[in-house]
Design a protein around this motif. Structure first.
Motif, PDB file in Angstrom:
ATOM      1  N   SER A  60      29.179  16.921  -0.353  1.00  8.72           N
ATOM      2  CA  SER A  60      28.308  18.034  -0.749  1.00  8.72           C
ATOM      3  C   SER A  60      26.925  17.948  -0.125  1.00  8.72           C
ATOM      4  CB  SER A  60      28.178  18.083  -2.279  1.00  8.72           C
ATOM      5  OG  SER A  60      29.424  18.352  -2.876  1.00  8.72           O
ATOM      6  N   SER A  61      26.397  16.737   0.009  1.00 10.76           N
ATOM      7  CA  SER A  61      25.043  16.576   0.530  1.00 10.76           C
ATOM      8  C   SER A  61      24.937  16.955   2.006  1.00 10.76           C
ATOM      9  CB  SER A  61      24.567  15.141   0.341  1.00 10.76           C
ATOM     10  OG  SER A  61      25.393  14.244   1.067  1.00 10.76           O
ATOM     11  N   LEU A  62      26.062  17.116   2.695  1.00  7.49           N
ATOM     12  CA  LEU A  62      26.041  17.449   4.124  1.00  7.49           C
ATOM     13  C   LEU A  62      25.970  18.952   4.382  1.00  7.49           C
ATOM     14  CD1 LEU A  62      28.707  14.964   5.521  1.00  7.49           C
ATOM     15  CD2 LEU A  62      26.234  14.644   5.289  1.00  7.49           C
ATOM     16  N   PHE A  63      26.103  19.741   3.331  1.00 13.10           N
ATOM     17  CA  PHE A  63      26.156  21.201   3.509  1.00 13.10           C
ATOM     18  C   PHE A  63      25.050  21.873   2.694  1.00 13.10           C
ATOM     19  CE2 PHE A  63      30.475  19.551   4.058  1.00 13.10           C
ATOM     20  CZ  PHE A  63      30.773  20.026   5.329  1.00 13.10           C
ATOM     21  N   PRO A  79      37.975  24.291  -6.642  1.00 16.25           N
ATOM     22  CA  PRO A  79      38.288  24.742  -5.280  1.00 16.25           C
ATOM     23  C   PRO A  79      37.300  24.274  -4.217  1.00 16.25           C
ATOM     24  CG  PRO A  79      37.282  26.540  -6.506  1.00 16.25           C
ATOM     25  CD  PRO A  79      37.482  25.407  -7.475  1.00 16.25           C
ATOM     26  N   CYS A  80      36.192  23.634  -4.597  1.00 18.18           N
ATOM     27  CA  CYS A  80      35.131  23.311  -3.636  1.00 18.18           C
ATOM     28  C   CYS A  80      35.577  22.226  -2.659  1.00 18.18           C
ATOM     29  CB  CYS A  80      33.867  22.862  -4.369  1.00 18.18           C
ATOM     30  SG  CYS A  80      32.499  22.444  -3.271  1.00 18.18           S
ATOM     31  N   ARG A  81      35.607  22.560  -1.376  1.00 14.02           N
ATOM     32  CA  ARG A  81      36.064  21.618  -0.363  1.00 14.02           C
ATOM     33  C   ARG A  81      35.092  20.434  -0.210  1.00 14.02           C
ATOM     34  NH1 ARG A  81      39.580  24.104   3.267  1.00 14.02           N
ATOM     35  NH2 ARG A  81      39.895  22.021   4.141  1.00 14.02           N
ATOM     36  N   ALA A  82      33.804  20.713  -0.259  1.00 12.74           N
ATOM     37  CA  ALA A  82      32.840  19.625  -0.089  1.00 12.74           C
ATOM     38  C   ALA A  82      32.938  18.629  -1.234  1.00 12.74           C
ATOM     39  CB  ALA A  82      31.422  20.191   0.007  1.00 12.74           C
ATOM     40  N   ARG A  83      33.163  19.111  -2.454  1.00  5.90           N
ATOM     41  CA  ARG A  83      33.307  18.182  -3.575  1.00  5.90           C
ATOM     42  C   ARG A  83      34.579  17.350  -3.405  1.00  5.90           C
ATOM     43  NH1 ARG A  83      35.956  17.600  -8.385  1.00  5.90           N
ATOM     44  NH2 ARG A  83      34.813  16.454  -9.993  1.00  5.90           N
ATOM     45  N   GLN A  84      35.655  17.972  -2.975  1.00  6.80           N
ATOM     46  CA  GLN A  84      36.898  17.237  -2.779  1.00  6.80           C
ATOM     47  C   GLN A  84      36.718  16.092  -1.778  1.00  6.80           C
ATOM     48  OE1 GLN A  84      39.671  20.220  -1.494  1.00  6.80           O
ATOM     49  NE2 GLN A  84      39.471  21.437  -3.374  1.00  6.80           N
ATOM     50  N   GLU A  85      35.892  16.334  -0.763  1.00  9.93           N
ATOM     51  CA  GLU A  85      35.690  15.346   0.295  1.00  9.93           C
ATOM     52  C   GLU A  85      34.523  14.408   0.027  1.00  9.93           C
ATOM     53  OE1 GLU A  85      35.071  17.947   3.552  1.00  9.93           O
ATOM     54  OE2 GLU A  85      37.169  18.585   3.682  1.00  9.93           O
ATOM     55  N   GLY A  86      33.761  14.690  -1.043  1.00 12.43           N
ATOM     56  CA  GLY A  86      32.578  13.883  -1.326  1.00 12.43           C
ATOM     57  C   GLY A  86      31.468  14.085  -0.321  1.00 12.43           C
ATOM     58  N   MET A 142      15.815   6.815  14.805  1.00 20.43           N
ATOM     59  CA  MET A 142      17.245   7.103  14.870  1.00 20.43           C
ATOM     60  C   MET A 142      17.538   8.409  14.144  1.00 20.43           C
ATOM     61  SD  MET A 142      18.533   4.703  16.631  1.00 20.43           S
ATOM     62  CE  MET A 142      20.283   4.890  16.309  1.00 20.43           C
ATOM     63  N   LYS A 143      18.376   9.222  14.755  1.00 20.00           N
ATOM     64  CA  LYS A 143      18.755  10.486  14.154  1.00 20.00           C
ATOM     65  C   LYS A 143      19.861  10.254  13.130  1.00 20.00           C
ATOM     66  CE  LYS A 143      18.795  15.071  16.126  1.00 20.00           C
ATOM     67  NZ  LYS A 143      19.238  15.867  17.259  1.00 20.00           N
ATOM     68  N   LYS A 144      19.695  10.866  11.941  1.00 21.09           N
ATOM     69  CA  LYS A 144      20.703  10.713  10.903  1.00 21.09           C
ATOM     70  C   LYS A 144      21.948  11.534  11.259  1.00 21.09           C
ATOM     71  CE  LYS A 144      21.361  11.025   5.932  1.00 21.09           C
ATOM     72  NZ  LYS A 144      20.788  11.413   4.649  1.00 21.09           N
ATOM     73  N   GLU A 145      23.087  10.874  11.266  1.00 20.60           N
ATOM     74  CA  GLU A 145      24.327  11.563  11.625  1.00 20.60           C
ATOM     75  C   GLU A 145      24.902  12.288  10.411  1.00 20.60           C
ATOM     76  OE1 GLU A 145      25.677  11.839  14.563  1.00 20.60           O
ATOM     77  OE2 GLU A 145      24.189  10.583  15.560  1.00 20.60           O
ATOM     78  N   ARG A 146      25.495  13.463  10.671  1.00 20.03           N
ATOM     79  CA  ARG A 146      26.200  14.202   9.634  1.00 20.03           C
ATOM     80  C   ARG A 146      27.692  13.912   9.822  1.00 20.03           C
ATOM     81  NH1 ARG A 146      23.037  18.285   7.376  1.00 20.03           N
ATOM     82  NH2 ARG A 146      24.920  19.303   6.628  1.00 20.03           N
ATOM     83  N   ASN A 147      28.223  13.003   9.057  1.00 23.39           N
ATOM     84  CA  ASN A 147      29.615  12.568   9.230  1.00 23.39           C
ATOM     85  C   ASN A 147      30.557  13.523   8.496  1.00 23.39           C
ATOM     86  OD1 ASN A 147      29.004  10.225  10.780  1.00 23.39           O
ATOM     87  ND2 ASN A 147      28.240   9.268   8.899  1.00 23.39           N
ATOM     88  N   ILE A 148      30.719  14.708   9.072  1.00 21.30           N
ATOM     89  CA  ILE A 148      31.623  15.691   8.493  1.00 21.30           C
ATOM     90  C   ILE A 148      33.049  15.326   8.887  1.00 21.30           C
ATOM     91  CG2 ILE A 148      32.259  18.129   8.466  1.00 21.30           C
ATOM     92  CD1 ILE A 148      29.341  18.777   9.055  1.00 21.30           C
ATOM     93  N   PRO A 149      33.965  15.247   7.911  1.00 21.30           N
ATOM     94  CA  PRO A 149      35.329  14.818   8.221  1.00 21.30           C
ATOM     95  C   PRO A 149      36.000  15.714   9.251  1.00 21.30           C
ATOM     96  CG  PRO A 149      34.943  14.877   5.845  1.00 21.30           C
ATOM     97  CD  PRO A 149      33.757  15.507   6.479  1.00 21.30           C
ATOM     98  N   ASN A 150      36.849  15.103  10.073  1.00 17.07           N
ATOM     99  CA  ASN A 150      37.646  15.833  11.054  1.00 17.07           C
ATOM    100  C   ASN A 150      38.867  16.410  10.353  1.00 17.07           C
ATOM    101  OD1 ASN A 150      39.263  16.703  13.134  1.00 17.07           O
ATOM    102  ND2 ASN A 150      38.724  14.989  14.482  1.00 17.07           N
ATOM    103  N   ARG A 151      38.998  17.754  10.398  1.00 16.98           N
ATOM    104  CA  ARG A 151      40.086  18.398   9.667  1.00 16.98           C
ATOM    105  C   ARG A 151      41.186  18.902  10.596  1.00 16.98           C
ATOM    106  NH1 ARG A 151      35.441  20.684   7.561  1.00 16.98           N
ATOM    107  NH2 ARG A 151      34.782  19.784   5.588  1.00 16.98           N
ATOM    108  N   THR A 152      41.317  18.339  11.770  1.00 22.17           N
ATOM    109  CA  THR A 152      42.342  18.769  12.717  1.00 22.17           C
ATOM    110  C   THR A 152      43.733  18.610  12.095  1.00 22.17           C
ATOM    111  OG1 THR A 152      40.932  18.073  14.545  1.00 22.17           O
ATOM    112  CG2 THR A 152      43.267  18.445  15.021  1.00 22.17           C
ATOM    113  N   GLY A 153      44.518  19.664  12.130  1.00 23.79           N
ATOM    114  CA  GLY A 153      45.871  19.618  11.597  1.00 23.79           C
ATOM    115  C   GLY A 153      45.948  19.726  10.090  1.00 23.79           C
ATOM    116  N   GLU A 154      44.844  20.028   9.454  1.00 25.32           N
ATOM    117  CA  GLU A 154      44.793  20.087   7.993  1.00 25.32           C
ATOM    118  C   GLU A 154      45.558  21.306   7.484  1.00 25.32           C
ATOM    119  OE1 GLU A 154      41.015  19.551   5.332  1.00 25.32           O
ATOM    120  OE2 GLU A 154      40.741  21.199   6.715  1.00 25.32           O
TER     121      GLU A 154
END
Length: 374
Positions: free
Chosen positions: A235-238, A226-233, A4-16
């Protein structure tokens, strides 16, 4: 079962509507952090472009502690481009021993020869002229000219790439053109507000420290607010990177013969891995060139030569190959013929890494065995 391929569940930021990180504010935070936390490295604090250039080439794919040990010795042996340009293979490769990827130092010498021919043996004033030298890419150009002359050029290595990709939560692949351009644009914006020398080195140190590839210590990072990845939890995806290819397992067999204080070897010819260094007889690296030791011995060492049972094995990696090296004692009868010769075990000749590993592991057991000497 299919993997199984590991998914990168990056949040959807539409309208952010959240404001993106501010380059000026980030540059200020980085500069203040670097003033307190900069690594103490021997090439830091100098403004000699040649010395910085040597350190940057050494640091490509080599760990900092190894470079720390070799940088000053290399500069003592080749204190300017003129000495480097005039070096022969043996002195050049011996000075680079232990750093690996020997193509780098050959390109350094080629570039030094170009400097002597076209620029009076000095690095040119214009970064673009430096970028025309063999082996000089955008990162090396940016690192040398920002660190030596404080010019506003980005020096984006893997560490800086990771820091900015997390800071922006960059969804584009970091090493494809759109993602690379966004990272470069943000770094350039920061360089307009603080010393390029400071910002580029701060990004390198931050990526080598708190913003590490695995288990980043976000609570220690000056950019945590200011780090967006830290705010969203996330960081490991980037950064978003292509998957690494799995190494190809390979087995090969080498031969070890001793005669007094010497070992049997050959100068590795042009076109083979580690050309110009001293290698051992055997099936070859990274891929075996013959099907069996018997065939190799018959064609290269004569009918009287004979290999014994393996002394042991060790692992070694070359590019995408994970190699198991089996070492056999070699019994010779009759004179040695080219391309083979006896080389001193404790000399200053450039031994390949595999040759050094083999001698370190097996020469004592071979000597104690007695019967396997030439």
């Amino acid at each position: 079962m299919m993997e199984m391929k590991k998914e990168r569940n990056i949040p959807n930021r539409t309208g952010e509507t959240a404001d993106p990180p501010c380059p000026e504010a980030c540059a200020k935070l980085l500069a203040e952090w670097f003033a307190r936390r900069a690594r103490d490295l021997p090439w830091r604090g100098i403004q000699d472009p040649y010395g910085i250039w040597i350190s940057e080439v050494m640091l490509q794919q080599t760990r900092v502690p190894v470079v720390r040990e070799r940088w000053e010795a290399f500069l003592a042996r080749f204190p300017s481009p003129r000495e480097l340009a005039a070096s022969d293979d043996d002195s050049l490769l011996a000075a680079w021993e232990g750093l690996g990827y020997y193509r780098r130092v050959r390109q350094l010498r080629e570039a030094a020869r170009t400097l002597v021919e076209r620029h009076g043996g000095r690095l040119p004033e214009e970064p673009e002229a430096f970028a025309e030298l063999p082996g000089v890419g955008p990162y090396t150009k940016g690192a040398v000219y920002s660190l030596a002359f404080d010019l506003p050029l980005p020096a984006i290595d893997g560490n800086a790439e990771r820091v900015i990709a997390r800071l922006l939560a960059l969804e584009e692949p970091a090493r494809k053109k759109p993602g690379r351009q966004r990272i470069e644009a943000f770094v350039l914006a920061m360089l307009r507000h603080r010393s390029p020398r400071v910002i580029n080195q701060a990004l390198m140190d931050l990526g080598a420290g708190p913003c590490s590839p695995k288990n980043p210590e976000c609570h220690l990072c000056p950019l945590q607010s200011p780090c967006r990845a830290r705010q969203e939890g996330t960081s490991s995806l980037f950064p978003v990177l292509p998957p690494r290819p799995r190494p190809t397992p390979v087995e090969t067999h080498l031969l070890l013969a001793l005669h007094g204080s010497c070992f049997l070897g050959r100068r590795i010819p042009k076109g083979e891995v580690n050309q110009g260094q001293i290698g051992l007889p055997g099936l070859g690296l990274p891929l075996p060139q013959k099907r069996s030791l018997e065939e190799y011995i018959r064609e290269n060492l004569g009918a009287g030569a004979q290999a014994g049972p393996p002394l042991g094995s060790f692992n070694h990696s070359i590019t995408r190959y994970k190699i198991t090296v089996h070492v056999h004692p070699l019994q010779l009868h009759g004179p040695v013929q080219e391309p083979f010769a006896w080389f001193p075990r404790n000399g200053s000749l450039p031994l390949s890494t595999v040759t050094r590993k083999t001698l370190a592991r097996f020469q004592q057991s071979l000597e104690q065995g007695g019967g396997s000497r030439a």
